[in-house]
Design an enzyme around this catalytic site. Sequence first.
Site, mmCIF file in Angstrom:
data_model
loop_
_atom_site.group_PDB
_atom_site.id
_atom_site.type_symbol
_atom_site.label_atom_id
_atom_site.label_comp_id
_atom_site.label_asym_id
_atom_site.label_seq_id
_atom_site.Cartn_x
_atom_site.Cartn_y
_atom_site.Cartn_z
ATOM 1 N N HIS A 114 -87.618 -61.759 -69.754
ATOM 2 C CA HIS A 114 -86.780 -62.968 -69.789
ATOM 3 C C HIS A 114 -85.889 -62.959 -71.030
ATOM 4 O O HIS A 114 -86.156 -63.633 -72.014
ATOM 5 C CB HIS A 114 -87.647 -64.224 -69.745
ATOM 6 N N ASN A 115 -84.818 -62.191 -70.944
ATOM 7 C CA ASN A 115 -83.893 -62.003 -72.061
ATOM 8 C C ASN A 115 -82.456 -62.159 -71.578
ATOM 9 O O ASN A 115 -82.216 -62.531 -70.421
ATOM 10 C CB ASN A 115 -84.118 -60.621 -72.680
ATOM 11 N N ALA A 132 -98.526 -54.992 -57.116
ATOM 12 C CA ALA A 132 -97.789 -56.182 -57.551
ATOM 13 C C ALA A 132 -96.527 -56.376 -56.725
ATOM 14 O O ALA A 132 -96.191 -57.503 -56.324
ATOM 15 C CB ALA A 132 -97.435 -56.061 -59.038
ATOM 16 N N GLN A 133 -95.822 -55.279 -56.449
ATOM 17 C CA GLN A 133 -94.522 -55.386 -55.781
ATOM 18 C C GLN A 133 -94.623 -55.590 -54.278
ATOM 19 O O GLN A 133 -93.822 -56.313 -53.698
ATOM 20 C CB GLN A 133 -93.683 -54.133 -56.081
ATOM 21 N N ASP A 170 -82.427 -65.218 -58.896
ATOM 22 C CA ASP A 170 -83.389 -65.151 -59.991
ATOM 23 C C ASP A 170 -84.417 -64.039 -59.782
ATOM 24 O O ASP A 170 -84.891 -63.426 -60.741
ATOM 25 C CB ASP A 170 -84.091 -66.505 -60.130
ATOM 26 N N ARG A 211 -80.229 -59.933 -70.887
ATOM 27 C CA ARG A 211 -79.867 -59.016 -69.794
ATOM 28 C C ARG A 211 -80.301 -59.595 -68.446
ATOM 29 O O ARG A 211 -79.612 -59.431 -67.437
ATOM 30 C CB ARG A 211 -80.484 -57.636 -70.026
ATOM 31 N N HIS A 212 -81.458 -60.260 -68.426
ATOM 32 C CA HIS A 212 -81.898 -60.931 -67.196
ATOM 33 C C HIS A 212 -80.925 -62.056 -66.829
ATOM 34 O O HIS A 212 -80.582 -62.231 -65.657
ATOM 35 C CB HIS A 212 -83.306 -61.496 -67.383
#
Length: 457
Positions: A192-193, A392-393, A342, A195-196
């Site tokens: 969560h930066n 996870a994916q 998102d 670039r996101h």
Amino acid sequence: MKCFRRVQCCRYSTERRVRVVFFLCVTQHHLFLPDKEELFQNVLTQVAEQFSRAFKINELKTEVTNRLAMLEKRVELEGMKVVEIEKCRSDIKKLREEMASRNNNHFLDDNKKLTPRRDVPSYPKYMLSQQTIDALRKPAFGLWLWESNEMLSCLEHMYHDLDLVKDFNMNPITLKRWLLCIHDNYRMNPFHNFRHCFCVTQMMYSMICLCSLQETFTQVDILILMTAAVCHDLDHPGYNNMYQINARTELAVRYNDISPLENHHCAVAFQIFSQPDCNIFSTFDPEAFKQIRQGIITLILATDMARHGEILDSFKHKVDSFDFTDEEHVTCLKMVLIKCCDISNEVRPMEVAEPWADCLLEEYFMQSDREKAEGLPVAPFMDREKVTKPTAQIGFIKFVLIPMFETVMKLFPQIEDVMVQPLRESRDRYEELKQIDDAMNEVQKKKSENLTMGKKK
């Protein structure tokens, strides 16, 4: 003149020393050496040596003087570089201090971040090539090679390209200052930066272009969509809502455990807009601004995944008879669109998407490690001892991404080839990886069992 006089004085003193040497030598040789010719020859030799030494000293002084002048000139020419180096060192020091002192239980500790850069009206400009401009409109746009100033220039281009600057009479310098302030208020988290933020906004821009949303939405709707995407994760601390609530952080207490992070993102966004130099909405009258503010808050709050089922179900009930003139329908669609953007990483090519999965898992593991250390509940999908990238994916793509994008596809069939199909391919690829992992684990398990049986025998 001073240097010339010093050289003359040096010469006179040298000559005096030579005369004294000459006198002593003559006296000495006159007393002890009977051969006058030999005496004269020796005196001449010593005098020549003294002159030679004197001239060498003068040459050395001249050389030192010249070198000193060259060094002074070099220092003068290099002065600006020294200033830049010191500035760079200062920036590095501040960066290290920020990383060391970051406290995720508190927010907005550094209020200076909200202050616009009045002394820097723009950022180092990156000139977008036509190739970049064309690629920017596509969901497959690569994201990892771009530096901050380049991403800022791309965001600025989007606002101009969508005619938001022209139609709403935005001050271009205010737009630059606002984007700079946005950049400064994203933390350096693994996922969560900033670039996101750019990733989500670029996907929103590509969906606006791909689905021709400007033909069905008002320009105010487009402005809300873009601005909500830019602001949606401002000052994210790197720990999700469940951690905030379980740890009873200041954010959770402030917002009564109701979407604490998303409420915080909204609050920071409008604190930035409250700065006159960053208010891209300054040309709107109070009623219009109120509408925009409510629209942005609604969209940012919709990014809380705890509300995913509620929002998607509402959209499913509307999609078959969707009415672009119905405000409730349009609002629901905008909420789904920002949700799509998102969590859209797996829509992108594998080489772009996979690093994002690694970044997200890193952030998850940081949280679960902290939760274990603090005795808090740990979600299985965030536990480094229980989750793998494929597991996870697969579930996320199958049960969250594909159903949501396929529902949007009913309204915009053009997204199937460039958005839905890549999701299906990503699901299949991770399922293959899981099969390989399972097979390797089974082999390892049998080896362990055989080893154990061998020891028992």
